[in-house]
Write an enzyme that holds these catalytic residues in place. Sequence first.
Site, mmCIF file in Angstrom:
data_model
loop_
_atom_site.group_PDB
_atom_site.id
_atom_site.type_symbol
_atom_site.label_atom_id
_atom_site.label_comp_id
_atom_site.label_asym_id
_atom_site.label_seq_id
_atom_site.Cartn_x
_atom_site.Cartn_y
_atom_site.Cartn_z
ATOM 1 N N ILE A 143 31.419 43.010 51.236
ATOM 2 C CA ILE A 143 31.648 43.518 52.595
ATOM 3 C C ILE A 143 32.216 42.390 53.476
ATOM 4 C CG2 ILE A 143 29.891 45.319 52.414
ATOM 5 C CD1 ILE A 143 28.003 43.471 54.032
ATOM 6 N N ARG A 198 45.327 29.954 28.170
ATOM 7 C CA ARG A 198 45.194 29.736 26.729
ATOM 8 C C ARG A 198 46.451 29.248 26.004
ATOM 9 N NH1 ARG A 198 42.136 35.364 26.401
ATOM 10 N NH2 ARG A 198 43.565 35.594 28.172
ATOM 11 N N ASN A 206 31.463 40.826 56.260
ATOM 12 C CA ASN A 206 30.617 39.718 56.723
ATOM 13 C C ASN A 206 30.316 38.730 55.593
ATOM 14 O OD1 ASN A 206 28.807 38.377 58.664
ATOM 15 N ND2 ASN A 206 27.236 39.040 57.205
ATOM 16 N N PHE A 236 36.729 36.766 45.362
ATOM 17 C CA PHE A 236 35.683 37.328 46.235
ATOM 18 C C PHE A 236 35.892 38.829 46.476
ATOM 19 C CE2 PHE A 236 35.472 32.943 48.446
ATOM 20 C CZ PHE A 236 34.599 32.478 47.481
ATOM 21 N N ASP A 255 39.590 30.152 41.856
ATOM 22 C CA ASP A 255 39.766 31.569 41.477
ATOM 23 C C ASP A 255 38.401 32.229 41.287
ATOM 24 O OD1 ASP A 255 40.785 33.979 40.447
ATOM 25 O OD2 ASP A 255 41.005 33.157 38.426
ATOM 26 N N THR A 290 45.975 41.576 35.516
ATOM 27 C CA THR A 290 47.047 41.674 34.509
ATOM 28 C C THR A 290 46.537 42.140 33.139
ATOM 29 O OG1 THR A 290 46.803 39.282 34.307
ATOM 30 C CG2 THR A 290 48.707 40.066 35.522
ATOM 31 N N LYS A 303 43.685 25.700 38.055
ATOM 32 C CA LYS A 303 42.900 26.832 38.529
ATOM 33 C C LYS A 303 41.481 26.702 37.975
ATOM 34 C CE LYS A 303 42.979 31.038 36.693
ATOM 35 N NZ LYS A 303 41.616 31.590 36.618
HETATM 36 O O1 C5P Z 1 44.599 32.361 29.247
HETATM 37 P P1 C5P Z 1 45.456 33.120 30.206
HETATM 38 O O2 C5P Z 1 46.851 32.543 30.355
HETATM 39 O O3 C5P Z 1 45.445 34.601 29.952
HETATM 40 O O4 C5P Z 1 44.748 32.870 31.621
HETATM 41 C C1 C5P Z 1 45.080 33.576 32.781
HETATM 42 C C2 C5P Z 1 44.126 33.188 33.867
HETATM 43 O O5 C5P Z 1 44.461 33.898 35.055
HETATM 44 C C3 C5P Z 1 42.666 33.499 33.567
HETATM 45 O O6 C5P Z 1 41.905 32.412 34.074
HETATM 46 C C4 C5P Z 1 42.352 34.750 34.350
HETATM 47 O O7 C5P Z 1 41.040 34.735 34.850
HETATM 48 C C5 C5P Z 1 43.351 34.662 35.503
HETATM 49 N N1 C5P Z 1 43.804 35.935 36.075
HETATM 50 C C6 C5P Z 1 44.447 36.883 35.336
HETATM 51 N N2 C5P Z 1 44.882 38.053 35.909
HETATM 52 C C7 C5P Z 1 44.699 38.263 37.218
HETATM 53 C C8 C5P Z 1 44.036 37.316 37.987
HETATM 54 C C9 C5P Z 1 43.615 36.138 37.368
HETATM 55 O O8 C5P Z 1 44.655 36.679 34.133
HETATM 56 N N3 C5P Z 1 45.192 39.343 37.794
#
Ligand code: C5P
Length: 237
Positions: free
Chosen positions: A65, A214, A67, A62, A59, A123, A32
């Site tokens: 609006i 992470r 358009n 976006f 990721d 999340t 990602k």
């Molecule tokens: O480091 P970690 O496991 O928390 O990374 C989760 C990844 O998923 C991050 O890059 C974060 O931007 C992305 N993400 C998220 N929650 C969402 C959408 C994307 O943690 N709802």
Amino acid sequence: MKNKLIVALDVPELAKAQELVNTLGETVNYYKVGLELFLNTRGEVLDFLKAKDKKVFLDLKFHDIPNTITQAAKWAAGLGVDMFNVHASGGEVMLATTMETVKNSAVNNGYTPPLVIGVTVLTSFDEVSFNKVGFKYSIDETVLHWSQLCQKAGLDGVVCSPREAANIKSVCGNEFITVCPGVRPCWTELQDQKRITTPGEAIKMGADYLVVGRPITKNSNPCQAALRIIKEMEGEE
Ligand code: C5P
């Protein structure tokens, strides 16, 4: 199971990303790329990943609006990524016109369209912080409502917590893809994530893809961490 693991390449520089991808080798097939790395490498990281034959989830979440997003989505799809996302809260028109443009563009230019995935509730939100933003409904209700909105607009699936995956599947069907960050093995810290599960639980709850950053990228042995997570996804730990 390894094809269900997407590693979040949340590093600032191309050299760091290259080091990590080379270290993880054949253990990880799907990456990602988020805002930080995409912007700082001016998109160059995508060429590197494609040259390595890796799948890419762009990721950039976006949100604008109809358009504006429709035009941006056309360029995102043309980059040859396998998946990208738009915010479900952009609404039905934005979602539907984006899908239509991506599909037409793929047909006209002869490539397979990427999966288009709607971002539901991040999340990093729990019920209290979500409520503070001013949303009237619970996280569960909102995630389900936005998932249905995405499905109606023709999107391939949603980004959600693994905790919500089973509910979404029961309403939207098994084919509707759930891409789940918020994954934390019991041997790592939560950091800013709130609605989490372990890798094993996420798979049991119906997550199609687990997005893990992470716990792998900050581990002193990223490859060992990724292998351990894949084992947990397989229910072996
Ligand atoms: O480091 P970690 O496991 O928390 O990374 C989760 C990844 O998923 C991050 O890059 C974060 O931007 C992305 N993400 C998220 N929650 C969402 C959408 C994307 O943690 N709802």
